[in-house]
Design a protein around this motif. Structure first.
Motif: not given
Length: 74
Positions: A21-30, A32-42
């Motif tokens: 999805i062309d984002v830094p890996p740290v973004t996906v890890r964050q 997951r660390n915040r309760g697995y919520r994915i921002p709607q824009r993604y």
């Protein structure tokens, strides 16, 4: 596929999901660390990446994740 955790399970790692999805890996890890919520824009790009893997990700799967940790904003 019923929950956000199922979405993450489509990829072998956070880095693999991030690349698709062309984002830094740290973004996906964050996420997951915040309760697995994915921002709607993604959501749209994740759904497209899931289709490339042969998975149909329903929109409601993004809504069924862990609850936020205490003190977190949205």
């Amino acid at each position: 596929m019923n929950e956000v955790q199922d979405i993450y399970g489509l990829w072998p790692s956070a880095a693999a999901m991030a690349r698709s999805i062309d984002v830094p890996p740290v973004t996906v890890r964050q996420w997951r660390n915040r309760g697995y919520r994915i921002p709607q824009r993604y959501w749209a790009s994740i759904r497209e990446a899931g289709e490339a893997l042969g998975a149909d990700i329903p929109l409601n799967a993004f809504l069924h994740g862990s609850t936020p940790k205490h003190g977190e904003g949205s």
